[in-house]
Design an enzyme around this catalytic site. Sequence first.
Site, PDB file in Angstrom:
ATOM      1  N   ASP A 161       0.932  -1.262   0.258  1.00  8.61           N
ATOM      2  CA  ASP A 161       0.112  -0.189  -0.461  1.00  8.61           C
ATOM      3  C   ASP A 161       0.886   1.626  -0.330  1.00  8.61           C
ATOM      4  O   ASP A 161       1.427   0.885   0.705  1.00  8.61           O
ATOM      5  CB  ASP A 161      -0.978  -0.052   1.402  1.00  8.61           C
ATOM      6  CG  ASP A 161      -1.919  -0.916   1.194  1.00  8.61           C
ATOM      7  OD1 ASP A 161      -1.674  -2.080   0.649  1.00  8.61           O
ATOM      8  OD2 ASP A 161      -3.071  -0.885   1.967  1.00  8.61           O
ATOM      9  N   LYS A 187      -7.491   3.876  -2.598  1.00  6.13           N
ATOM     10  CA  LYS A 187      -7.787   3.682  -1.415  1.00  6.13           C
ATOM     11  C   LYS A 187      -7.831   4.717  -0.856  1.00  6.13           C
ATOM     12  O   LYS A 187      -7.543   5.430  -1.430  1.00  6.13           O
ATOM     13  CB  LYS A 187      -6.727   2.783  -0.747  1.00  6.13           C
ATOM     14  CG  LYS A 187      -6.822   2.800   0.586  1.00  6.13           C
ATOM     15  CD  LYS A 187      -5.302   2.176   1.537  1.00  6.13           C
ATOM     16  CE  LYS A 187      -5.072   2.451   3.103  1.00  6.13           C
ATOM     17  NZ  LYS A 187      -3.917   1.795   3.460  1.00  6.13           N
ATOM     18  N   LYS A 197     -10.411   0.054  -1.437  1.00  6.35           N
ATOM     19  CA  LYS A 197     -10.148  -0.159  -0.411  1.00  6.35           C
ATOM     20  C   LYS A 197     -10.152   0.858   0.609  1.00  6.35           C
ATOM     21  O   LYS A 197     -10.040   1.653   0.568  1.00  6.35           O
ATOM     22  CB  LYS A 197      -9.057  -0.543   0.131  1.00  6.35           C
ATOM     23  CG  LYS A 197      -8.839  -0.476   1.547  1.00  6.35           C
ATOM     24  CD  LYS A 197      -7.566  -1.239   1.407  1.00  6.35           C
ATOM     25  CE  LYS A 197      -6.774  -1.230   3.018  1.00  6.35           C
ATOM     26  NZ  LYS A 197      -5.149  -1.518   3.582  1.00  6.35           N
TER      27      LYS A 197
END
Length: 295
Positions: free
Chosen positions: A141, A204, A240
């Site tokens: 990430d 995300k 996400k």
Amino acid sequence: MEENQYFKILSQYNTDIDDEIVRRRTENILANHIEENCTRDVKLFLLNSVELTSLKTTDSEDSILAMIEKVNKFDDVYPELGHVATVCVYPNFAKVCHDALENEEIEIACVSGCFPSSQSFIEVKIAETALAVKEGATEIDIVIPVGKFLAGDYEGMCDEIEEIKSVCGERPLKTILETGCLKTSSNIKKAAILSMYAGADYIKTSTGKLTPAATPEAAFVMCEAIKEYYEKTGIQIGFKPAGGMKTVKDAIIYYTIVKEVLGEKWLTNKLFRLGTSSLANLLLSDITGKEVKFF
């Protein structure tokens, strides 16, 4: 890719978005559909989509190992409830997770690229990512270079994503837009599109370190971008939400948006994740009908 190429990419999409229209469309989806998703099956799916996260200044090998031991124990205590999708930690704890995690179906995500600010040299970001992968990370990430994006340096932003993705190889890369810093729906959609074209496997919402973090409106815009990108390329990008989810209803809100905008095809824990440190216990309590503080 030449600089003007990024503007050509964006021109293929409607990025001239009215924030008020986004707010009304999001509210309409939730008003009409959220109640139908308040079921045990949905809550169980959400539990199985959780990325159990520990990203604290006070983290240590002992505290991360304690979290992993709980994840391992969960299979024995609640064998009928499946398991969380992922554990998410800083890169220096990848090996601890890799060595201690017993369930091979659970992914090990590491925040990298100088999380959470993304402010450093690209060489440092690449080295950190390479070390995380070497130590056992199965997902990475990163935060997009928000400053570059807001300055209109789309080439610089995309080059960073592409270079980090090349280090990840087949391991999924999630790009964090930090939507609270982007301010407008138009910026959120542009950042989402450019991230996907640059190689992101997921987009995300936020790090959870800044406010506002995830919002339903940002989720709506990002899901719209994922949908349009899929229609043009045939590539399914994951979503996400992270940060700011404090109740089971919050999780159901994001589930509802994904279901209504993207459809059932995205309702797998490979394409839909929830980044949280507290929601697992709340979902578990709701599912079992009693207060549980397992994690």
